[in-house]
Design a protein around this motif. Sequence first.
Motif, short mmCIF file in Angstrom:
data_model
loop_
_atom_site.label_atom_id
_atom_site.label_comp_id
_atom_site.label_asym_id
_atom_site.label_seq_id
_atom_site.Cartn_x
_atom_site.Cartn_y
_atom_site.Cartn_z
N PRO A 1 46.13 45.86 23.73
CA PRO A 1 46.96 46.99 23.30
C PRO A 1 46.89 48.21 24.21
N LYS A 2 46.05 48.17 25.25
CA LYS A 2 45.79 49.35 26.07
C LYS A 2 46.69 49.39 27.30
N THR A 3 46.91 50.57 27.82
CA THR A 3 47.64 50.72 29.07
C THR A 3 46.74 50.35 30.24
N VAL A 4 47.35 50.09 31.38
CA VAL A 4 46.58 49.81 32.59
C VAL A 4 45.69 51.00 32.93
N GLU A 5 46.21 52.20 32.76
CA GLU A 5 45.43 53.40 33.08
C GLU A 5 44.22 53.54 32.16
N GLN A 6 44.38 53.22 30.89
CA GLN A 6 43.26 53.30 29.97
C GLN A 6 42.18 52.27 30.31
N VAL A 7 42.59 51.06 30.64
CA VAL A 7 41.63 50.02 31.02
C VAL A 7 40.89 50.42 32.28
N ARG A 8 41.60 50.97 33.23
CA ARG A 8 40.98 51.41 34.47
C ARG A 8 39.95 52.51 34.21
N ALA A 9 40.28 53.48 33.37
CA ALA A 9 39.35 54.57 33.07
C ALA A 9 38.10 54.06 32.37
N ILE A 10 38.27 53.13 31.46
CA ILE A 10 37.12 52.54 30.77
C ILE A 10 36.23 51.79 31.76
N ALA A 11 36.84 51.04 32.66
CA ALA A 11 36.07 50.28 33.65
C ALA A 11 35.30 51.21 34.57
N LEU A 12 35.90 52.31 34.97
CA LEU A 12 35.20 53.28 35.81
C LEU A 12 33.96 53.83 35.12
N ASP A 13 34.08 54.15 33.85
CA ASP A 13 32.96 54.69 33.10
C ASP A 13 31.85 53.65 32.97
N LEU A 14 32.23 52.42 32.67
CA LEU A 14 31.23 51.36 32.52
C LEU A 14 30.55 51.05 33.85
N ARG A 15 31.31 51.12 34.94
CA ARG A 15 30.72 50.89 36.27
C ARG A 15 29.66 51.94 36.58
N GLU A 16 29.95 53.19 36.26
CA GLU A 16 28.99 54.26 36.53
C GLU A 16 27.71 54.07 35.73
N VAL B 1 43.25 40.19 28.74
CA VAL B 1 43.60 40.98 29.92
C VAL B 1 44.93 40.49 30.48
N SER B 2 45.87 41.39 30.69
CA SER B 2 47.14 41.04 31.32
C SER B 2 46.94 40.93 32.83
N PRO B 3 47.87 40.29 33.55
CA PRO B 3 47.74 40.24 35.01
C PRO B 3 47.66 41.62 35.65
N GLU B 4 48.43 42.57 35.14
CA GLU B 4 48.39 43.93 35.70
C GLU B 4 47.04 44.58 35.43
N GLN B 5 46.50 44.39 34.24
CA GLN B 5 45.18 44.94 33.94
C GLN B 5 44.10 44.26 34.77
N ALA B 6 44.24 42.95 34.99
CA ALA B 6 43.27 42.22 35.81
C ALA B 6 43.26 42.76 37.24
N ASP B 7 44.44 43.08 37.77
CA ASP B 7 44.51 43.65 39.12
C ASP B 7 43.81 45.00 39.17
N ALA B 8 44.01 45.84 38.14
CA ALA B 8 43.35 47.14 38.10
C ALA B 8 41.84 46.98 37.99
N LEU B 9 41.39 46.04 37.19
CA LEU B 9 39.95 45.80 37.05
C LEU B 9 39.36 45.30 38.36
N ALA B 10 40.11 44.50 39.10
CA ALA B 10 39.61 44.00 40.38
C ALA B 10 39.42 45.13 41.38
N GLU B 11 40.24 46.17 41.28
CA GLU B 11 40.09 47.32 42.16
C GLU B 11 38.83 48.12 41.81
N VAL B 12 38.59 48.30 40.52
CA VAL B 12 37.45 49.11 40.07
C VAL B 12 36.16 48.31 40.10
N LEU B 13 36.25 47.02 39.73
CA LEU B 13 35.07 46.15 39.65
C LEU B 13 35.31 44.92 40.53
#
Length: 234
Positions: A41-56, A66-78
Amino acid sequence: MAPEPRAGSWSPAEPLAAFADLDHDRAARRGGLAEAVLCEPKTVEQVRAIALDLRERGARTLFTRVSPEQADALAEVLPDAASDRLARLVAWPAEPPPATGGLVVVACAGTSDLPVAREAALTARHLGREVVEVVDVGVAGLHRVLGHLDLLRSAQVVVVAAGMDGALPSVVAGLVEAPVVAVPTSVGYGAAFGGVAPLLTMLSSCSPGVAVVNIDNGYGAGHLAAQIARYSPG
Protein backbone atom coordinates in the motif's frame (compact mmCIF):
# COMPACT_ATOMS: atom_id res chain seq x y z
CA MET A 1 20.01 28.61 -0.19
CA ALA A 2 20.00 24.83 0.23
CA PRO A 3 22.27 22.96 -2.18
CA GLU A 4 20.69 21.07 -5.07
CA PRO A 5 20.45 17.31 -4.50
CA ARG A 6 23.17 15.27 -6.19
CA ALA A 7 22.19 13.14 -9.15
CA GLY A 8 20.77 9.87 -7.90
CA SER A 9 20.17 11.18 -4.39
CA TRP A 10 16.71 11.41 -2.88
CA SER A 11 15.12 14.24 -0.96
CA PRO A 12 11.96 13.18 0.90
CA ALA A 13 8.82 15.18 0.26
CA GLU A 14 7.75 14.53 3.84
CA PRO A 15 9.63 13.34 6.94
CA LEU A 16 9.51 9.69 7.93
CA ALA A 17 7.57 10.55 11.09
CA ALA A 18 4.72 11.83 8.91
CA PHE A 19 3.83 8.31 7.72
CA ALA A 20 5.77 5.72 9.76
CA ASP A 21 6.79 4.98 13.33
CA LEU A 22 9.16 2.05 12.95
CA ASP A 23 9.28 -0.55 15.71
CA HIS A 24 13.04 -0.76 16.14
CA ASP A 25 12.80 -2.72 19.39
CA ARG A 26 10.68 -5.53 18.00
CA ALA A 27 13.57 -7.95 17.46
CA ALA A 28 14.65 -7.61 21.10
CA ARG A 29 11.06 -7.93 22.31
CA ARG A 30 10.20 -10.86 20.02
CA GLY A 31 13.25 -13.07 20.43
CA GLY A 32 15.10 -11.87 17.35
CA LEU A 33 12.08 -11.73 15.03
CA ALA A 34 12.40 -8.30 13.43
CA GLU A 35 9.75 -6.03 12.00
CA ALA A 36 8.58 -6.59 8.42
CA VAL A 37 7.53 -3.80 6.09
CA LEU A 38 4.39 -4.38 4.03
CA CYS A 39 5.16 -2.41 0.88
CA GLU A 40 2.06 -3.00 -1.23
CA PRO A 41 0.00 0.00 0.00
CA LYS A 42 3.01 2.34 0.26
CA THR A 43 4.47 4.73 -2.29
CA VAL A 44 7.95 4.20 -3.68
CA GLU A 45 9.10 7.28 -1.78
CA GLN A 46 7.76 5.96 1.51
CA VAL A 47 9.46 2.58 1.03
CA ARG A 48 12.72 4.31 0.17
CA ALA A 49 12.56 6.51 3.30
CA ILE A 50 11.87 3.50 5.51
CA ALA A 51 14.77 1.59 3.97
CA LEU A 52 17.13 4.52 4.54
CA ASP A 53 16.19 4.65 8.22
CA LEU A 54 16.60 0.90 8.67
CA ARG A 55 19.97 0.99 6.88
CA GLU A 56 21.25 3.65 9.26
CA ARG A 57 20.19 1.51 12.23
CA GLY A 58 21.48 -1.75 10.72
CA ALA A 59 18.14 -3.41 11.42
CA ARG A 60 17.50 -6.81 9.77
CA THR A 61 14.24 -6.43 7.86
CA LEU A 62 11.92 -8.17 5.44
CA PHE A 63 10.07 -6.11 2.87
CA THR A 64 6.94 -7.93 1.67
CA ARG A 65 4.57 -7.48 -1.29
CA VAL A 66 7.20 -5.45 -3.11
CA SER A 67 6.36 -4.05 -6.55
CA PRO A 68 9.05 -3.95 -9.27
CA GLU A 69 9.34 -0.18 -8.82
CA GLN A 70 9.73 -0.55 -5.06
CA ALA A 71 12.28 -3.33 -5.57
CA ASP A 72 14.35 -1.02 -7.78
CA ALA A 73 14.25 1.71 -5.11
CA LEU A 74 15.28 -0.78 -2.42
CA ALA A 75 18.17 -1.97 -4.58
CA GLU A 76 19.45 1.60 -4.72
CA VAL A 77 19.26 2.09 -0.94
CA LEU A 78 20.18 -1.48 0.05
CA PRO A 79 22.37 -2.81 -2.78
CA ASP A 80 23.37 -5.83 -0.69
CA ALA A 81 19.77 -6.96 -0.14
CA ALA A 82 18.34 -10.18 -1.57
CA SER A 83 15.32 -9.80 -3.83
CA ASP A 84 12.94 -12.54 -4.96
CA ARG A 85 10.57 -11.23 -7.62
CA LEU A 86 8.38 -14.36 -7.54
CA ALA A 87 7.74 -14.03 -3.80
CA ARG A 88 7.72 -10.21 -4.05
CA LEU A 89 10.04 -10.18 -1.05
CA VAL A 90 13.25 -8.30 -0.31
CA ALA A 91 15.45 -9.36 2.63
CA TRP A 92 18.18 -7.21 4.15
CA PRO A 93 20.83 -8.24 4.76
CA ALA A 94 20.84 -10.85 2.02
CA GLU A 95 22.23 -13.69 4.09
CA PRO A 96 19.79 -15.21 6.60
CA PRO A 97 20.94 -15.74 10.18
CA PRO A 98 22.38 -19.14 11.09
CA ALA A 99 19.61 -21.74 11.16
CA THR A 100 18.46 -22.90 14.59
CA GLY A 101 15.51 -24.93 15.84
CA GLY A 102 13.65 -27.50 13.80
CA LEU A 103 13.09 -28.05 10.09
CA VAL A 104 10.33 -26.19 8.25
CA VAL A 105 8.97 -27.85 5.11
CA VAL A 106 6.94 -25.62 2.78
CA ALA A 107 4.75 -27.45 0.27
CA CYS A 108 2.52 -26.02 -2.43
CA ALA A 109 -0.28 -27.77 -4.28
CA GLY A 110 0.52 -26.34 -7.71
CA THR A 111 2.93 -24.08 -9.55
CA SER A 112 0.31 -21.33 -9.38
CA ASP A 113 0.58 -21.42 -5.58
CA LEU A 114 4.36 -21.06 -5.68
CA PRO A 115 4.56 -17.26 -5.12
CA VAL A 116 2.74 -17.58 -1.79
CA ALA A 117 4.69 -20.69 -0.81
CA ARG A 118 7.99 -19.01 -1.67
CA GLU A 119 7.07 -15.99 0.48
CA ALA A 120 6.48 -18.38 3.38
CA ALA A 121 9.72 -20.24 2.78
CA LEU A 122 11.87 -17.12 2.54
CA THR A 123 10.22 -15.61 5.60
CA ALA A 124 10.97 -18.66 7.73
CA ARG A 125 14.51 -18.88 6.36
CA HIS A 126 15.29 -15.23 7.09
CA LEU A 127 13.86 -15.68 10.58
CA GLY A 128 16.54 -18.29 11.23
CA ARG A 129 15.05 -21.65 10.30
CA GLU A 130 16.19 -24.41 7.97
CA VAL A 131 13.63 -24.62 5.16
CA VAL A 132 13.01 -27.16 2.41
CA GLU A 133 10.49 -26.50 -0.35
CA VAL A 134 8.27 -29.12 -2.00
CA VAL A 135 6.42 -27.96 -5.11
CA ASP A 136 3.48 -29.12 -7.23
CA VAL A 137 2.18 -31.92 -4.99
CA GLY A 138 -1.57 -31.27 -5.18
CA VAL A 139 -4.28 -33.82 -4.48
CA ALA A 140 -5.04 -34.37 -8.18
CA GLY A 141 -2.03 -36.72 -8.07
CA LEU A 142 -1.68 -38.07 -4.54
CA HIS A 143 1.39 -40.12 -5.49
CA ARG A 144 3.33 -36.84 -5.70
CA VAL A 145 2.88 -35.87 -2.06
CA LEU A 146 3.37 -39.47 -0.96
CA GLY A 147 6.73 -39.42 -2.74
CA HIS A 148 7.89 -36.78 -0.23
CA LEU A 149 6.47 -38.47 2.85
CA ASP A 150 9.81 -39.12 4.56
CA LEU A 151 10.77 -35.45 4.21
CA LEU A 152 7.37 -34.23 5.43
CA ARG A 153 7.59 -36.52 8.46
CA SER A 154 11.05 -35.18 9.33
CA ALA A 155 9.75 -31.61 9.69
CA GLN A 156 8.87 -29.91 12.96
CA VAL A 157 6.23 -27.87 11.13
CA VAL A 158 4.81 -28.07 7.60
CA VAL A 159 3.43 -25.08 5.70
CA VAL A 160 0.98 -26.02 2.94
CA ALA A 161 -0.19 -23.50 0.34
CA ALA A 162 -3.15 -24.47 -1.83
CA GLY A 163 -5.91 -22.88 -3.85
CA MET A 164 -8.83 -24.40 -5.76
CA ASP A 165 -10.51 -26.79 -3.27
CA GLY A 166 -7.76 -26.32 -0.66
CA ALA A 167 -7.67 -30.01 0.28
CA LEU A 168 -3.91 -30.56 0.51
CA PRO A 169 -3.36 -29.35 4.11
CA SER A 170 -5.91 -31.86 5.43
CA VAL A 171 -4.20 -34.66 3.51
CA VAL A 172 -0.76 -33.71 4.80
CA ALA A 173 -2.01 -33.30 8.37
CA GLY A 174 -3.38 -36.83 8.23
CA LEU A 175 0.06 -38.18 7.33
CA VAL A 176 2.47 -36.33 9.61
CA GLU A 177 3.04 -35.80 13.31
CA ALA A 178 4.00 -32.13 13.03
CA PRO A 179 1.55 -29.21 13.09
CA VAL A 180 0.46 -27.92 9.69
CA VAL A 181 0.12 -24.24 8.82
CA ALA A 182 -2.40 -23.96 5.98
CA VAL A 183 -2.31 -21.06 3.53
CA PRO A 184 -5.29 -20.62 1.20
CA THR A 185 -4.33 -18.96 -2.07
CA SER A 186 -6.47 -16.94 -4.43
CA VAL A 187 -5.83 -19.46 -7.23
CA GLY A 188 -8.93 -21.04 -8.75
CA TYR A 189 -11.93 -20.60 -11.00
CA GLY A 190 -15.03 -18.55 -10.20
CA ALA A 191 -16.49 -20.66 -7.41
CA ALA A 192 -13.19 -20.51 -5.54
CA PHE A 193 -14.15 -16.86 -4.81
CA GLY A 194 -10.60 -15.57 -4.81
CA GLY A 195 -9.43 -17.95 -2.10
CA VAL A 196 -12.56 -18.05 0.07
CA ALA A 197 -13.37 -21.64 -0.94
CA PRO A 198 -9.97 -23.05 0.09
CA LEU A 199 -10.04 -20.89 3.23
CA LEU A 200 -13.33 -22.45 4.32
CA THR A 201 -12.07 -25.94 3.46
CA MET A 202 -8.99 -25.45 5.62
CA LEU A 203 -10.98 -23.98 8.50
CA SER A 204 -13.31 -26.99 8.28
CA SER A 205 -10.51 -29.56 8.15
CA CYS A 206 -11.28 -32.85 9.84
CA SER A 207 -7.56 -33.46 10.38
CA PRO A 208 -6.39 -32.18 13.78
CA GLY A 209 -3.38 -29.93 14.10
CA VAL A 210 -4.14 -27.56 11.21
CA ALA A 211 -3.76 -23.80 11.80
CA VAL A 212 -5.01 -21.48 9.05
CA VAL A 213 -3.72 -18.05 8.05
CA ASN A 214 -5.39 -15.54 5.78
CA ILE A 215 -5.68 -15.79 1.99
CA ASP A 216 -2.28 -15.45 0.24
CA ASN A 217 -0.60 -14.69 3.57
CA GLY A 218 2.70 -16.42 2.93
CA TYR A 219 4.50 -14.05 5.29
CA GLY A 220 2.15 -14.88 8.18
CA ALA A 221 2.51 -18.61 7.53
CA GLY A 222 6.29 -18.44 7.39
CA HIS A 223 6.45 -16.36 10.55
CA LEU A 224 4.21 -18.76 12.48
CA ALA A 225 6.19 -21.73 11.23
CA ALA A 226 9.44 -20.09 12.32
CA GLN A 227 8.02 -19.53 15.80
CA ILE A 228 6.82 -23.13 16.11
CA ALA A 229 10.10 -24.58 14.85
CA ARG A 230 12.12 -22.36 17.16
CA TYR A 231 10.87 -24.29 20.15
CA SER A 232 11.24 -27.69 18.50
CA PRO A 233 14.25 -30.00 18.74
CA GLY A 234 16.47 -29.74 15.71
